[in-house]
Motif scaffolding. Structure first.
Motif, short mmCIF file in Angstrom:
data_model
loop_
_atom_site.label_atom_id
_atom_site.label_comp_id
_atom_site.label_asym_id
_atom_site.label_seq_id
_atom_site.Cartn_x
_atom_site.Cartn_y
_atom_site.Cartn_z
N ARG A 178 3.52 10.24 -0.97
CA ARG A 178 3.41 10.71 0.42
C ARG A 178 2.97 9.58 1.35
O ARG A 178 3.50 9.43 2.45
N ARG A 179 2.00 8.79 0.94
CA ARG A 179 1.45 7.76 1.81
C ARG A 179 2.26 6.47 1.81
O ARG A 179 2.37 5.79 2.84
N ALA A 225 -5.81 6.62 -4.24
CA ALA A 225 -4.50 6.42 -3.62
C ALA A 225 -4.61 6.38 -2.10
O ALA A 225 -3.97 5.56 -1.43
N GLU A 226 -5.44 7.26 -1.53
CA GLU A 226 -5.63 7.27 -0.08
C GLU A 226 -6.27 5.96 0.39
O GLU A 226 -5.87 5.38 1.41
N CYS A 227 -7.28 5.49 -0.34
CA CYS A 227 -7.95 4.24 0.03
C CYS A 227 -6.98 3.06 -0.07
O CYS A 227 -6.99 2.16 0.80
N LEU A 228 -6.17 3.05 -1.11
CA LEU A 228 -5.18 1.98 -1.27
C LEU A 228 -4.19 1.99 -0.12
O LEU A 228 -3.88 0.93 0.46
N ALA A 229 -3.71 3.17 0.25
CA ALA A 229 -2.74 3.26 1.34
C ALA A 229 -3.33 2.78 2.66
O ALA A 229 -2.66 2.09 3.43
N GLU A 230 -4.59 3.14 2.92
CA GLU A 230 -5.26 2.69 4.15
C GLU A 230 -5.31 1.17 4.21
O GLU A 230 -5.07 0.56 5.26
N ALA A 231 -5.64 0.54 3.10
CA ALA A 231 -5.73 -0.92 3.07
C ALA A 231 -4.35 -1.57 3.25
O ALA A 231 -4.20 -2.52 4.03
N TRP A 251 -5.55 -7.69 -1.39
CA TRP A 251 -4.56 -7.18 -0.43
C TRP A 251 -3.66 -8.31 0.06
O TRP A 251 -2.45 -8.12 0.20
N LEU A 252 -4.24 -9.46 0.33
CA LEU A 252 -3.43 -10.59 0.80
C LEU A 252 -2.43 -11.05 -0.26
O LEU A 252 -1.32 -11.49 0.07
N ASP A 253 -2.82 -10.95 -1.52
CA ASP A 253 -1.95 -11.38 -2.63
C ASP A 253 -1.30 -10.19 -3.33
O ASP A 253 -0.94 -10.29 -4.51
N PHE A 254 -1.15 -9.10 -2.63
CA PHE A 254 -0.67 -7.87 -3.26
C PHE A 254 0.71 -8.07 -3.90
O PHE A 254 1.02 -7.48 -4.93
N ASP A 255 1.52 -8.93 -3.30
CA ASP A 255 2.87 -9.15 -3.83
C ASP A 255 2.87 -9.92 -5.15
O ASP A 255 3.92 -10.05 -5.80
N HIS A 256 1.71 -10.42 -5.57
CA HIS A 256 1.61 -11.13 -6.85
C HIS A 256 1.45 -10.18 -8.03
O HIS A 256 1.61 -10.60 -9.18
N PHE A 257 1.11 -8.93 -7.75
CA PHE A 257 0.91 -7.98 -8.84
C PHE A 257 2.25 -7.42 -9.30
O PHE A 257 3.12 -7.11 -8.49
N ARG A 258 2.37 -7.28 -10.63
CA ARG A 258 3.58 -6.69 -11.20
C ARG A 258 3.47 -5.17 -11.32
O ARG A 258 4.45 -4.45 -11.18
N ARG A 259 2.23 -4.69 -11.58
CA ARG A 259 2.01 -3.26 -11.74
C ARG A 259 0.71 -2.86 -11.04
O ARG A 259 -0.25 -3.62 -11.03
N VAL A 260 0.70 -1.65 -10.49
CA VAL A 260 -0.49 -1.11 -9.82
C VAL A 260 -0.78 0.26 -10.43
O VAL A 260 0.08 1.14 -10.44
N VAL A 261 -2.00 0.41 -10.96
CA VAL A 261 -2.41 1.65 -11.61
C VAL A 261 -3.50 2.30 -10.76
O VAL A 261 -4.51 1.67 -10.43
N VAL A 262 -3.30 3.57 -10.40
CA VAL A 262 -4.22 4.28 -9.50
C VAL A 262 -4.77 5.49 -10.24
O VAL A 262 -4.02 6.27 -10.83
N VAL A 263 -6.11 5.67 -10.19
CA VAL A 263 -6.74 6.64 -11.08
C VAL A 263 -7.07 7.98 -10.43
O VAL A 263 -7.47 8.91 -11.14
#
Length: 265
Positions: A101-102, A68-74, A51-63
Motif C-alpha cells: 500500500r505504501r 513498514a510504515e516507518c520505512l515508507a516514511e523514510a 537511506w542514502l545507500d538504499f539502492d545498495h541493498f539486494r533484499r529488504v526484510v520487514v518484521v
C-alpha cells in the motif's frame, strides 16, 4: 459465563480494530486492552546512511506493519522513485499489505503453516537460503528476537539491522486489571511474547485457566511456562485465524458440529 462477558484482545492500533470486528462478527463482545504503544524513534546517523545507500541493498526484510510504515516514511523523504533490483520480504500478510500500500512493491511472504511462527516460516523461502555476500536490510523495532539477523548472516548475508521504533508497555486499566485477576473473560488473545510475559503478572489462577489464544506454537510454549493451562494455537496471526480460534475455544460444540458437517460434505 454470561454471554456478555468479553473476549480480551491486546493487538494495538488499526490491526486491533480489524481483529475486534472479526471476533464480534462471530458473536462475541470484545474488550480492548492497550498493553503496548509503538513509538517511532528519532533518525540516527546509521539510519540516514542506510537511506542514502538504499539502492545498495539486494533484499529488504520487514518484521511488522509499523516497521513498514516507518520505512515508507523514510523512503518518501530520500527516494521519490524507488530503486530497482530490490526484493522485499515481510514476516506476515499484514506487513506485506502495508508495504504494498505504501510503496507499491511486490512482497515475498512466508508459506502458511498452522501454528508456525512467521520468522521461522519466512526463513524457509528458497530465495533466502543462499545469500553469499548480499547486502540485506532488516527493518524492525528495538529489541526483539535475533533469529532473523543471525540466520541471514549465517547464510552469508551482510545484514544491516535498523531499529525504527520502540515498544512501550502499558498497564491495564483498573477495570481490565480486575477482569484479568478474576478470570472474567471468555478468552484472552495475544500474538506477542513480550505482551504475554507482561500481562501474566496480572493473571491469577482463574485467568490462567481461561482460554488463551496465541498465534504460534512458540507462544504456546511460552504460555505454558508462564502457567497458562489452556493455550490454543491459531492458524496464524491474521484476524480471521485468531477469530476462528476464539470461536472454536468459546463455542466448542458449534465447532464440532461444523467439523462434522465438513466431513459429511
Amino acid at each position: 459465563m454470561a454471554a456478555s462477558t468479553p473476549v480480551i484482545i491486546t493487538r494495538p492500533g488499526e490491526r486491533g480494530d480489524v481483529l475486534a470486528t472479526a471476533i464480534e462478527a462471530r458473536g462475541h463482545p470484545v474488550a480492548r486492552l492497550a498493553a503496548m504503544r509503538l513509538e517511532a524513534l528519532p533518525e540516527t546517523p546509521e539510519q540516514r546512511a542506510a537511506w542514502l545507500d538504499f539502492d545498495h541493498f539486494r533484499r529488504v526484510v520487514v518484521v511488522s506493519p509499523f516497521a513498514a510504515e516507518c520505512l515508507a516514511e523514510a523512503l518518501d523523504r530520500f527516494w521519490p522513485q524507488l530503486p530497482l533490483g530490490i526484493d522485499y520480504y515481510a514476516v506476515g500478510t499484514a506487513t506485506a499489505e502495508a508495504l504494498h500500500r505504501r510503496l507499491g512493491v511486490r512482497v515475498h511472504v512466508p508459506p502458511t503453516a498452522a501454528g508456525e511462527d512467521t520468522s521461522e516460516a519466512l526463513l524457509t523461502l528458497g530465495s533466502l537460503r543462499t545469500l553469499d555476500d548480499e547486502k540485506v536490510l532488516l527493518v524492525a523495532g528495538e529489541g526483539g528476537r535475533p533469529l532473523l539477523a543471525e540466520t541471514l548472516a549465517g547464510r552469508g548475508a551482510r545484514v544491516t539491522r535498523l531499529a525504527l521504533y520502540r515498544r512501550r508497555l502499558l498497564p491495564p486499566t483498573p477495570a481490565l486489571a480486575e477482569r484479568l485477576a478474576a478470570g472474567d473473560f471468555r478468552a484472552l488473545v495475544v500474538s506477542s511474547g513480550e505482551i504475554l510475559e507482561y500481562l501474566a503478572r496480572w493473571c491469577t489462577g482463574a485467568a490462567l485457566n481461561q482460554p488463551l489464544i496465541v498465534s504460534s506454537a512458540r507462544l504456546a510454549t511460552l504460555a505454558g511456562k508462564l502457567g497458562f493451562r489452556a493455550p490454543v494455537v491459531a492458524r496464524g496471526a491474521t484476524p480471521t485465524a485468531l477469530a476462528t480460534a476464539v470461536a472454536d475455544a468459546c463455542d466448542p460444540q458449534e465447532a464440532d458440529v461444523d467439523q462434522d458437517d465438513l466431513e459429511k460434505g
